[in-house]
Design a protein around this motif. Structure first.
Motif, PDB file in Angstrom:
ATOM      1  N   ASP A  91       0.834  -1.208   0.000  1.00 13.02           N
ATOM      2  CA  ASP A  91       0.000   0.000   0.000  1.00 13.02           C
ATOM      3  C   ASP A  91       0.869   1.258   0.000  1.00 13.02           C
ATOM      4  O   ASP A  91       1.574   1.534   0.974  1.00 13.02           O
ATOM      5  CB  ASP A  91      -0.916   0.005   1.220  1.00 13.02           C
ATOM      6  N   PRO A  92       0.817   2.049  -1.071  1.00 13.22           N
ATOM      7  CA  PRO A  92       1.655   3.245  -1.153  1.00 13.22           C
ATOM      8  C   PRO A  92       1.130   4.419  -0.318  1.00 13.22           C
ATOM      9  O   PRO A  92       1.845   5.403  -0.128  1.00 13.22           O
ATOM     10  CB  PRO A  92       1.632   3.590  -2.641  1.00 13.22           C
ATOM     11  N   SER A  93      -0.088   4.308   0.182  1.00 11.32           N
ATOM     12  CA  SER A  93      -0.681   5.439   0.903  1.00 11.32           C
ATOM     13  C   SER A  93      -0.305   5.487   2.372  1.00 11.32           C
ATOM     14  O   SER A  93      -0.666   6.431   3.069  1.00 11.32           O
ATOM     15  CB  SER A  93      -2.203   5.415   0.754  1.00 11.32           C
ATOM     16  N   ILE A  94       0.413   4.458   2.870  1.00  8.07           N
ATOM     17  CA  ILE A  94       0.855   4.474   4.264  1.00  8.07           C
ATOM     18  C   ILE A  94       2.372   4.285   4.302  1.00  8.07           C
ATOM     19  O   ILE A  94       2.952   3.644   3.427  1.00  8.07           O
ATOM     20  CB  ILE A  94       0.133   3.417   5.131  1.00  8.07           C
ATOM     21  N   ASN A  95       2.990   4.850   5.344  1.00  7.01           N
ATOM     22  CA  ASN A  95       4.455   4.762   5.425  1.00  7.01           C
ATOM     23  C   ASN A  95       4.890   3.444   6.067  1.00  7.01           C
ATOM     24  O   ASN A  95       4.056   2.675   6.561  1.00  7.01           O
ATOM     25  CB  ASN A  95       5.032   5.982   6.151  1.00  7.01           C
ATOM     26  N   GLN A  98       3.778   2.789   9.695  1.00  7.65           N
ATOM     27  CA  GLN A  98       2.354   2.451   9.757  1.00  7.65           C
ATOM     28  C   GLN A  98       2.115   1.019   9.285  1.00  7.65           C
ATOM     29  O   GLN A  98       1.289   0.299   9.849  1.00  7.65           O
ATOM     30  CB  GLN A  98       1.546   3.439   8.923  1.00  7.65           C
ATOM     31  N   LYS A  99       2.834   0.603   8.270  1.00  9.71           N
ATOM     32  CA  LYS A  99       2.708  -0.777   7.781  1.00  9.71           C
ATOM     33  C   LYS A  99       3.097  -1.773   8.860  1.00  9.71           C
ATOM     34  O   LYS A  99       2.400  -2.771   9.086  1.00  9.71           O
ATOM     35  CB  LYS A  99       3.572  -0.987   6.533  1.00  9.71           C
TER      36      LYS A  99
END
Length: 151
Positions: A91-95, A98-99
């Motif tokens: 997922d590119p929308s979380i850093n 967060q992952k």
């Protein structure tokens, strides 16, 4: 040569190859395996290694885990867990932090649910054993004489 039970892997591969509009030779070249070997896999005569399945999956642009499940290398629950992890990591929308937090939460929920399932299974087994022990003990019920005294 007898056909191996590889969970309809060969049929699935053939279907995916045709959907991708690839000839057997094209897929073999793209996956880096020989044409006869790929043909034998499709006909269920050979069980490929995880490495070969990964190469074929990459060439077909499909999930290697799906092929692992069909080949009996991985069970469905493991595949679902791996795919969930892969989606989170991709997922590119979380850093990255967060992952990692999401994966930790996911792991904690899985452990909690596994513990609850184990407790429920243990309780059910104990109840079943207790019910079986009572039936096996041959404890007689009340006798007609005890229920209605003759006076």
């Amino acid at each position: 040569m007898a056909s191996l039970n590889v969970g309809n892997l060969g049929e699935y591969l053939r279907e995916q190859r045709r959907t991708a509009q690839l000839s057997l030779r094209q897929l073999a070249d793209a996956a880096g395996v020989s044409n006869p070997y790929l043909s034998q896999i499709e006909r269920g005569l050979r069980k490929p290694s995880a490495e070969v399945l990964q190469q074929v999956a990459k060439a077909l642009r499909i999930s290697a885990e799906t092929l692992y499940v069909r080949a009996g290398i991985l069970d469905e629950k493991e595949r679902e867990e791996l795919e969930t992890r892969a989606v989170i990591l991709a997922d590119p929308s979380i850093n990255e932090r967060q992952k990692q937090v999401l994966l930790q939460i996911y792991d904690s929920f899985r452990k909690e649910n596994a513990a609850e399932a184990a407790e429920a299974a243990e309780a059910a087994a104990s109840a079943s054993k207790a019910a079986g022990a009572g039936a096996d003990a041959g404890t007689p019920g009340p006798t007609p004489d005890a229920e209605s005294p003759s006076r």
